[in-house]
Design an enzyme around this catalytic site. Sequence first.
Site, mmCIF file in Angstrom:
data_model
loop_
_atom_site.group_PDB
_atom_site.id
_atom_site.type_symbol
_atom_site.label_atom_id
_atom_site.label_comp_id
_atom_site.label_asym_id
_atom_site.label_seq_id
_atom_site.Cartn_x
_atom_site.Cartn_y
_atom_site.Cartn_z
ATOM 1 N N ASP A 66 26.158 67.504 77.175
ATOM 2 C CA ASP A 66 27.531 67.011 77.110
ATOM 3 C C ASP A 66 28.125 66.843 78.507
ATOM 4 O O ASP A 66 27.513 67.248 79.503
ATOM 5 C CB ASP A 66 28.398 67.948 76.251
ATOM 6 C CG ASP A 66 28.046 69.425 76.440
ATOM 7 O OD1 ASP A 66 27.549 69.781 77.525
ATOM 8 O OD2 ASP A 66 28.275 70.219 75.523
ATOM 9 N N ASP A 135 34.068 79.218 68.444
ATOM 10 C CA ASP A 135 34.428 78.564 67.178
ATOM 11 C C ASP A 135 33.206 77.952 66.480
ATOM 12 O O ASP A 135 33.350 77.182 65.541
ATOM 13 C CB ASP A 135 35.500 77.487 67.421
ATOM 14 C CG ASP A 135 35.021 76.372 68.355
ATOM 15 O OD1 ASP A 135 33.847 76.386 68.778
ATOM 16 O OD2 ASP A 135 35.834 75.476 68.660
ATOM 17 N N HIS A 137 30.913 75.941 67.869
ATOM 18 C CA HIS A 137 30.424 74.633 68.340
ATOM 19 C C HIS A 137 29.074 74.764 69.040
ATOM 20 O O HIS A 137 28.760 75.799 69.624
ATOM 21 C CB HIS A 137 31.449 73.914 69.234
ATOM 22 C CG HIS A 137 31.687 74.511 70.579
ATOM 23 N ND1 HIS A 137 32.932 74.865 71.039
ATOM 24 C CD2 HIS A 137 30.839 74.804 71.607
ATOM 25 C CE1 HIS A 137 32.846 75.335 72.262
ATOM 26 N NE2 HIS A 137 31.575 75.315 72.639
ATOM 27 N N GLU A 142 32.942 70.223 67.861
ATOM 28 C CA GLU A 142 33.926 71.191 67.407
ATOM 29 C C GLU A 142 33.956 71.220 65.871
ATOM 30 O O GLU A 142 33.367 70.347 65.212
ATOM 31 C CB GLU A 142 35.309 70.800 67.967
ATOM 32 C CG GLU A 142 35.390 70.842 69.493
ATOM 33 C CD GLU A 142 35.459 72.277 70.065
ATOM 34 O OE1 GLU A 142 34.898 73.212 69.457
ATOM 35 O OE2 GLU A 142 36.065 72.429 71.143
HETATM 36 C C1 F6R Z 1 27.745 73.406 77.200
HETATM 37 C C2 F6R Z 1 27.752 73.441 75.737
HETATM 38 C C3 F6R Z 1 28.591 74.432 74.988
HETATM 39 C C4 F6R Z 1 28.384 75.862 75.449
HETATM 40 C C5 F6R Z 1 29.309 76.779 74.675
HETATM 41 C C6 F6R Z 1 29.169 78.230 75.091
HETATM 42 O O1 F6R Z 1 26.856 72.400 77.648
HETATM 43 O O2 F6R Z 1 27.093 72.653 75.160
HETATM 44 O O3 F6R Z 1 28.263 74.337 73.628
HETATM 45 O O4 F6R Z 1 27.052 76.240 75.248
HETATM 46 O O5 F6R Z 1 30.627 76.378 74.873
HETATM 47 O O6 F6R Z 1 29.604 78.364 76.402
HETATM 48 P P1 F6R Z 1 29.305 79.683 77.230
HETATM 49 O O7 F6R Z 1 27.831 79.790 77.343
HETATM 50 O O8 F6R Z 1 29.962 79.474 78.553
HETATM 51 O O9 F6R Z 1 29.883 80.815 76.447
#
Ligand code: F6R
Length: 259
Positions: A66, A135, A137, A142
């Site tokens: 992303d 959440d 994702h 989301e």
């Molecule tokens: C980032 C991504 C997100 C993160 C998620 C967890 O490329 O795809 O899905 O993996 O927001 O973020 P952290 O690891 O910072 O808790």
Amino acid sequence: MEIIILPTPADVARTAADAIEDQVRSGPSVVGLATGSTPLGTYQELIERHRTGGLSFAQAQAFLLDEYVGLPTDHPQSYHSVIRAEFTDSVDFAAGAVHGLDGMAANPAAEALRYDASIEAAGGVDIQILGIGTDGHIGFNEPMSSLVSRTRIKTLTQQTRVDNARFFETPEQVPDHVLTQGLGTISQARHLLLLGLGEAKADAVAAAVEGPVAAICPASALQLHPHVTVLVDEAAASKLLHKEYYQYAFDRKPAWQGL
Ligand code: F6R
């Protein structure tokens, strides 16, 4: 879905790195990379194996999950910059082998189509690293994302913006929009490696693994995938109902099976 509960984040990082290393050593490979805090230990481990263990990424390609919309590639918090700083500049990917979405694209819909086509042209992702949001994702899909969605623009929830504010000088600087691989895009990777660390992820991990398959928890889409390895530390596993069974099965895992 195989759920492996490990004592510490360092054990999760080593096990994830083992899976990536096995794939990359097996021949030219396409690796899917997540950003955020969770995979940082895995990237450190891979960098170390590159420096001291002869692990080479020269024949590999990488695709990011992303990107923030509105951040130029060279912005320090663009995922292009973050993955370079945290991982890819410290190993030996060939020039042009690390692919990401263009958050400044004038036509985000066309950029999304281009990206899905480039993943396909590379032969698809062999192994995809995933973190999970509080959440539920994955990527930036989301809650209520279509379970078969393709790469597209999404609006971050306020919760995700708050969670990610730590990377920016002020919470208001976290962009509202992102381009993200869809759940359908992610599900085309041949092996999915979902990493979860810490108590803050315990509810999301439990919902993803043991809850119903439902768009309210986007990571629950992984239950429909034939090859998912969930690597969690004790804290992230703390709300799983069937923890003992997962441990029991892992203790009896046939030696030949691999991840
Ligand atoms: C980032 C991504 C997100 C993160 C998620 C967890 O490329 O795809 O899905 O993996 O927001 O973020 P952290 O690891 O910072 O808790």
